[in-house]
Design a protein around this motif. Structure first.
Motif, PDB file in Angstrom:
ATOM      1  N   GLU A  84       0.735  -1.173   0.025  1.00 52.17           N
ATOM      2  CA  GLU A  84       0.004   0.032   0.155  1.00 52.17           C
ATOM      3  C   GLU A  84       0.834   1.329  -0.046  1.00 52.17           C
ATOM      4  OE1 GLU A  84      -3.161   0.620   0.321  1.00 52.17           O
ATOM      5  OE2 GLU A  84      -3.948  -1.284  -0.572  1.00 52.17           O
ATOM      6  N   VAL A  85       1.769   1.151   0.936  1.00 55.35           N
ATOM      7  CA  VAL A  85       2.746   2.475   1.082  1.00 55.35           C
ATOM      8  C   VAL A  85       3.733   2.657  -0.130  1.00 55.35           C
ATOM      9  CG1 VAL A  85       4.366   3.853   2.074  1.00 55.35           C
ATOM     10  CG2 VAL A  85       2.398   2.505   3.556  1.00 55.35           C
ATOM     11  N   ASN A  86       4.280   1.718  -0.459  1.00 53.79           N
ATOM     12  CA  ASN A  86       5.582   1.439  -1.511  1.00 53.79           C
ATOM     13  C   ASN A  86       4.856   1.817  -2.931  1.00 53.79           C
ATOM     14  OD1 ASN A  86       7.072   1.408   0.701  1.00 53.79           O
ATOM     15  ND2 ASN A  86       7.607  -0.804   0.424  1.00 53.79           N
ATOM     16  N   LEU A  87       3.790   1.133  -3.197  1.00 54.06           N
ATOM     17  CA  LEU A  87       3.162   1.173  -4.589  1.00 54.06           C
ATOM     18  C   LEU A  87       2.091   2.115  -4.668  1.00 54.06           C
ATOM     19  CD1 LEU A  87       2.966   0.298  -7.468  1.00 54.06           C
ATOM     20  CD2 LEU A  87       1.929  -1.703  -6.666  1.00 54.06           C
ATOM     21  N   VAL A  88       0.821   1.732  -3.966  1.00 56.95           N
ATOM     22  CA  VAL A  88      -0.648   2.267  -4.161  1.00 56.95           C
ATOM     23  C   VAL A  88      -0.445   3.890  -3.713  1.00 56.95           C
ATOM     24  CG1 VAL A  88      -2.744   2.220  -3.198  1.00 56.95           C
ATOM     25  CG2 VAL A  88      -1.802   0.177  -3.691  1.00 56.95           C
ATOM     26  N   ALA A  89       0.355   4.256  -2.681  1.00 59.62           N
ATOM     27  CA  ALA A  89       0.239   5.498  -2.206  1.00 59.62           C
ATOM     28  C   ALA A  89       0.888   6.419  -3.347  1.00 59.62           C
ATOM     29  CB  ALA A  89       1.179   5.690  -0.946  1.00 59.62           C
ATOM     30  N   ALA A  90       2.014   5.978  -3.809  1.00 65.46           N
ATOM     31  CA  ALA A  90       2.799   6.682  -4.919  1.00 65.46           C
ATOM     32  C   ALA A  90       1.894   6.858  -6.423  1.00 65.46           C
ATOM     33  CB  ALA A  90       4.206   6.002  -5.573  1.00 65.46           C
ATOM     34  N   TRP A  91       0.925   5.936  -6.365  1.00 66.28           N
ATOM     35  CA  TRP A  91       0.216   5.755  -7.530  1.00 66.28           C
ATOM     36  C   TRP A  91      -0.922   7.105  -7.424  1.00 66.28           C
ATOM     37  CZ3 TRP A  91      -1.257   0.676 -10.322  1.00 66.28           C
ATOM     38  CH2 TRP A  91      -1.973   0.725 -11.589  1.00 66.28           C
ATOM     39  N   HIS A  92      -1.448   6.916  -6.063  1.00 62.73           N
ATOM     40  CA  HIS A  92      -2.364   7.864  -5.886  1.00 62.73           C
ATOM     41  C   HIS A  92      -2.012   9.374  -5.925  1.00 62.73           C
ATOM     42  CE1 HIS A  92      -5.853   5.378  -4.792  1.00 62.73           C
ATOM     43  NE2 HIS A  92      -5.233   5.064  -3.595  1.00 62.73           N
ATOM     44  N   THR A  93      -0.589   9.506  -5.187  1.00 64.68           N
ATOM     45  CA  THR A  93      -0.024  10.890  -5.360  1.00 64.68           C
ATOM     46  C   THR A  93       0.320  11.219  -6.842  1.00 64.68           C
ATOM     47  OG1 THR A  93       0.750  10.241  -3.108  1.00 64.68           O
ATOM     48  CG2 THR A  93       1.735  12.177  -4.297  1.00 64.68           C
ATOM     49  N   THR A  94       0.858  10.415  -7.418  1.00 66.80           N
ATOM     50  CA  THR A  94       1.040  10.664  -8.920  1.00 66.80           C
ATOM     51  C   THR A  94      -0.170  11.274  -9.893  1.00 66.80           C
ATOM     52  OG1 THR A  94       3.039   9.241  -8.733  1.00 66.80           O
ATOM     53  CG2 THR A  94       2.342  10.199 -11.043  1.00 66.80           C
TER      54      THR A  94
END
Length: 279
Positions: free
Chosen positions: A101-111
Motif C-alpha cells: 500500500e505505502v510503497n506502490l499504491v500511495a505513489a500511484w494515488h499521489t502521482t
C-alpha cells in the motif's frame, strides 16, 4: 542542468530519513517545498501537510493543498516507503499488505493527483525505488515486490506522459534508517547481505534526477550500485547465485537461527531454529 531555484516541489514521506534531508536540500537550493506525510508540521520553513497517501481521497486533497500553497508544481518526489520482513513462502500478512500500500499504491494515488499541474509546468517526477527491485533478497518479498512494481508503474507512466513530464527512478541500496528496524527485530537484519551507503549520496542522486537537462530513466546511487543493477538486468542468474552464496554463508554461520520467519530456509539447509525462551 536545470536549476532548482524557484522550482515548486512536493516530497512525500517528508518526515522520514530521506524526506527531511530532501526538503532541506531543496529549500537550500532555492526551491519552494511542501512535504506530505502522515504527521503534519514544518521542516525549516517548509510546511508538511498531514495526509494518508494510501487513501485516494486524502492523497488528492493533500496534493491539491500542496499545489495551492506552492502556486503550481514542477517536481514530485515519491519518496514515502516502509519495509519489513515478509518471506515469499508464507502468506502475506498485514505487514506485507502495508508495504504494498505505502510503497506502490500511495505513489500511484499521489502521482495521479499531480499529473495535471505537472503537465502544465512540463515538470518532473522522481520515484525512489530500491536496488531490491532488480536484485531481490529472500525473506523480504513484500519490499522487493512493491519496489519492482513501482518501477513497472513508472515505466508505464513514462509511456503515457513522457512527452510532457519527465519520469525518473532512483535505486538506493541500504541506508541506516528506521525502515530496517522491523527486520532487525525479527532477526532478519540485512547486515552482511547488503552494503550501507550514505543518505547524502541518495539525496544527491534524487536531486540530480530532478536537475538533469534531459530526464534520466534509471539512476543508481553509487558506483557499486551501477554494477549491481547492470548484473541484475543482464545476468540475472549470476545475480541470484551471488545472493544465494551470501545467504548460504549467513545460514551456515548461524546468523538466522533465532529468526522464526527463516524456519523454512533453515530446515532446508539442515539447521534447527533456536527455540524461543520460555516465559
Amino acid at each position: 542542468m536545470r536549476t532548482l531555484r524557484g522550482q515548486r516541489a512536493v516530497v512525500t514521506g517528508a518526515n522520514g530519513t530521506f524526506g527531511r534531508l530532501l526538503c532541506e536540500r531543496l529549500a537550500a537550493a532555492g526551491a519552494h517545498v511542501v512535504g506530505l506525510d502522515l504527521t503534519g508540521g514544518r521542516i525549516g520553513d517548509s510546511p508538511v501537510v498531514a495526509c494518508d497517501l494510501t487513501d485516494g481521497g486524502q492523497a488528492r486533497q493533500g496534493v491539491a493543498q500542496a499545489v495551492e500553497l506552492l502556486g503550481g508544481l514542477d517536481l514530485l518526489v515519491n519518496n514515502a516507503g516502509v519495509g519489513g520482513p515478509a518471506p515469499a513462502e508464507l502468506p502475506p500478512g498485514d505487514q506485507a499488505r502495508r508495504q504494498l500500500e505505502v510503497n506502490l499504491v500511495a505513489a500511484w494515488h499521489t502521482t495521479a493527483a499531480a499529473i495535471e499541474p505537472l503537465e502544465r509546468s512540463r515538470g518532473r517526477i522522481v520515484f525512489v525505488s530500491s536496488r531490491m527491485a532488480l536484485l531481490p533478497l529472500p525473506l523480504a518479498a513484500a519490499y522487493g515486490v512493491s519496489k519492482r512494481a513501482l518501477v513497472a508503474y513508472a515505466d508505464a507512466l513514462r509511456l503515457e506522459v513522457g512527452s510532457h513530464i519527465g519520469v525518473s527512478v532512483v535505486y538506493p541500496s541500504m541506508v541506516a534508517s528506521p525502515i530496517h528496524d522491523a527486520s532487525a527485530q525479527a532477526g532478519l537484519s540485512l547486515q552482511g547481505v547488503s552494503r550501507y551507503e550514505p543518505v547524502e549520496g541518495v539525496v544527491a542522486a534524487i536531486l540530480g534526477a530532478a536537475t538533469a537537462r534531459r530526464p534520466r530513466r534509471d539512476i543508481a546511487t553509487t558506483g557499486r550500485g551501477r554494477v549491481e543493477l547492470f548484473v541484475a538486468r543482464h545476468f540475472p542468474s549470476l545475480a541470484a547465485r551471488m545472493v544465494r552464496r551470501t545467504i548460504t554463508a549467513r545460514i551456515a554461520a548461524g546468523d538466522l537461527d533465532a529468526a522464526p520467519l527463516a524456519a523454512g530456509m533453515l530446515r532446508r539447509a539442515g539447521r534447527k531454529p533456536l527455540e524461543a525462551p520460555a516465559g
